[in-house]
Design an enzyme around this catalytic site. Structure first.
Site, mmCIF file in Angstrom:
data_model
loop_
_atom_site.group_PDB
_atom_site.id
_atom_site.type_symbol
_atom_site.label_atom_id
_atom_site.label_comp_id
_atom_site.label_asym_id
_atom_site.label_seq_id
_atom_site.Cartn_x
_atom_site.Cartn_y
_atom_site.Cartn_z
ATOM 1 N N ASN A 265 0.842 -1.198 0.000
ATOM 2 C CA ASN A 265 0.000 0.000 0.000
ATOM 3 C C ASN A 265 0.874 1.244 0.000
ATOM 4 O OD1 ASN A 265 0.555 0.778 2.847
ATOM 5 N ND2 ASN A 265 -0.357 -1.238 3.198
ATOM 6 N N ASP B 96 -3.863 -6.449 4.645
ATOM 7 C CA ASP B 96 -4.872 -7.295 5.289
ATOM 8 C C ASP B 96 -4.888 -8.728 4.756
ATOM 9 O OD1 ASP B 96 -5.847 -5.440 7.087
ATOM 10 O OD2 ASP B 96 -7.181 -4.538 5.603
ATOM 11 N N LYS C 287 8.847 -17.240 -10.754
ATOM 12 C CA LYS C 287 8.125 -16.049 -11.190
ATOM 13 C C LYS C 287 6.952 -16.475 -12.082
ATOM 14 C CE LYS C 287 8.802 -11.958 -13.932
ATOM 15 N NZ LYS C 287 9.473 -11.510 -15.115
ATOM 16 N N PHE D 218 -4.028 2.754 14.757
ATOM 17 C CA PHE D 218 -4.316 3.765 13.739
ATOM 18 C C PHE D 218 -5.509 3.301 12.914
ATOM 19 C CE2 PHE D 218 -1.155 7.219 13.104
ATOM 20 C CZ PHE D 218 -0.464 7.020 14.279
ATOM 21 N N LYS E 276 -12.711 0.389 15.981
ATOM 22 C CA LYS E 276 -11.409 -0.292 16.067
ATOM 23 C C LYS E 276 -10.865 -0.256 17.494
ATOM 24 C CE LYS E 276 -10.556 0.060 11.240
ATOM 25 N NZ LYS E 276 -9.954 0.688 10.083
ATOM 26 N N LYS F 155 -10.346 -3.897 19.100
ATOM 27 C CA LYS F 155 -8.934 -4.287 19.241
ATOM 28 C C LYS F 155 -8.371 -3.938 20.623
ATOM 29 C CE LYS F 155 -8.252 -3.851 14.252
ATOM 30 N NZ LYS F 155 -7.254 -3.920 13.177
#
Ligand code: CTP
Length: 406
Positions: free
Chosen positions: A212, A281, A291, A325, A339, A343
């Site tokens: 990301n 995730d 490959k 975060f 969250k 969590k």
């Protein structure tokens, strides 16, 4: 704050004049020291006018023998009287001389005699910046605990394009002021802060991965702020192109699995855990050894969830402060609260990542802190280094109210 502004000889020397003014505007008393080379680019008179003080230009500068003698020991008194040494532009030559203790002029002798915090803002040609000799000198200086304000990217006076441009004077000045404030307060003494930062990369084959846009800047700013405020800091970092902050232990990882292992290895010692990493995730469970070839007309991948490190830590955290975060594109506060509860966090730092100029890849951020006390604190848009400081201010307050509630 009383500080020395050392000016090196580079095209960016003219920007040091703007920096001298910006520091003055922020309440700093600035003593300018110029190298011989700097005086080829800009005159001492400019700095004298901006700072209302005599500018130091050489090691032996008196007219009479008495004055010469006084100037010969001036580097020691200047070192003792000032709280910080800021060097901008820090040329490749100055970095090399600082790194190796060469002391042939006022600035370099004063550097050796100085025991306070040192801030270096390099500026030079891109190839000089990338040269292994400069990289090595920067490594030595960072390890010594000096703060390096990375140059920006862009077209340089020499015609090349790339990193090497002196950071903006206002950015350097803000950083200097916040370092000065932090140096005066070491309120995280005795804490061990475990920070995760950056993205993770999940391999699809030996050369491809899912990841990301996280740059790691927020996590690195938190690690740096914690170290400055006296904490021992362990920074578990995904792949990023940032330099390790001074005095921080860095554990480099690539995948979510590796990040989880590193976090659990250091969890026991930690008193504060900050999970600012943007963990992927999903991952591919069995990564092929070869490959992949472009043979299929369409390709679908079957991915499995990665371990939710934050949730796992939440289950075993004990008395430790746990900060998560929430990078969101929708209802920020509702998601951050969700969250925090699922969590078991003490604080969730929520930020929007679909707005220009803040969040992923940006220098700035604008966040809302959702606290386990039910409070929400909005931190207006500011540089990530500044946001990091405010997060620790809130954390220490939160700890006090959690203790009081027991
Ligand atoms: N996190 C983690 N391990 C994961 C995924 C996320 O530790 N496998 C942590 C992040 O470091 C961050 C927090 O969880 O502190 C929230 O991450 P985010 O990706 O926003 O939340 P998710 O739990 O993945 O929820 P969703 O994707 O549904 O928004």
């Amino acid at each position: 704050m009383k500080l020395v502004l050392g000016v090196g000889g580079g095209i960016a020397a003219y920007k040091a004049a703007e920096l001298a003014r910006a520091l003055g505007e922020r309440g700093c008393a600035v003593q300018v020291v110029m190298t011989d080379a700097a005086q080829q680019f800009i005159t001492p008179l400019t700095f004298a006018a901006l700072t209302q003080r005599k500018v130091i230009t050489s090691l032996f500068s008196g007219q009479t023998s008495e004055e010469t003698l006084a100037s010969a020991v001036e580097h020691i008194s200047v070192a003792q009287e000032n709280e910080m040494l800021v060097v901008a532009p820090a040329t490749a030559d100055l970095l090399a001389r600082f790194a190796h203790g060469l002391a042939g002029d006022f600035l370099t002798t004063m550097y050796l005699a100085f025991t306070g915090p040192v801030v270096l803002a390099p500026a030079m040609n891109t190839n000089m910046w990338n040269h292994p000799a400069t990289r090595e000198n920067l490594r030595i200086l960072a390890e010594r605990g000096h703060h390096i304000i990375e140059p920006g990217d862009g077209p340089l006076a020499c015609g090349t394009v790339g990193p090497g441009r002196l950071a903006e004077p206002a950015v350097i000045a803000d950083r200097v002021v916040s370092l000065g404030v932090a140096a005066a307060s070491r309120d995280l003494d005795g804490e061990t802060v475990l920070v995760t930062a950056g993205p993770t990369q999940e391999l699809l084959d030996p050369v491809r991965y899912i990841s990301n846009r996280s740059s790691g800047k927020m996590g690195y700013a938190l690690a740096e702020a914690a170290a400055r405020r006296g904490a021992r800091v362990i920074l578990v970092s995904g792949p990023v192109s940032l330099q390790a902050p001074a005095g921080v232990e860095v554990v480099r990882v690539r995948s979510a699995k590796e990040m989880r292992a590193a976090v659990f290895e250091h969890l026991e010692q930690a008193t504060i855990i900050i999970k600012s990493a943007a963990v992927a995730d999903y991952h591919l469970e069995n990564v092929p050894k070869q490959k992949g070839k472009k043979t299929a007309a369409r390709l679908s991948l079957e991915l499995s969830p990665t371990p939710d490190i934050l949730a796992e830590v939440g289950r075993v955290k004990g008395d430790r402060l746990l900060i998560g975060f929430a990078a969101e594109t929708g209802d920020l506060l509702a998601e951050a609260r969700r969250k925090m509860q699922t969590k078991n966090c003490d604080m969730v730092v929520g930020n929007l990542v679909n707005q220009e100029g803040i969040g992923f890849e940006s220098e700035e951020n604008e966040v809302s802190l959702v606290l386990s006390t039910g409070e929400t604190v909005k931190l207006p848009r500011a540089r990530k280094t500044e946001i990091a400081g405010k997060i620790f201010d809130q954390l220490l307050k939160l700890r006090l109210s959690l203790h009081a509630a027991r």
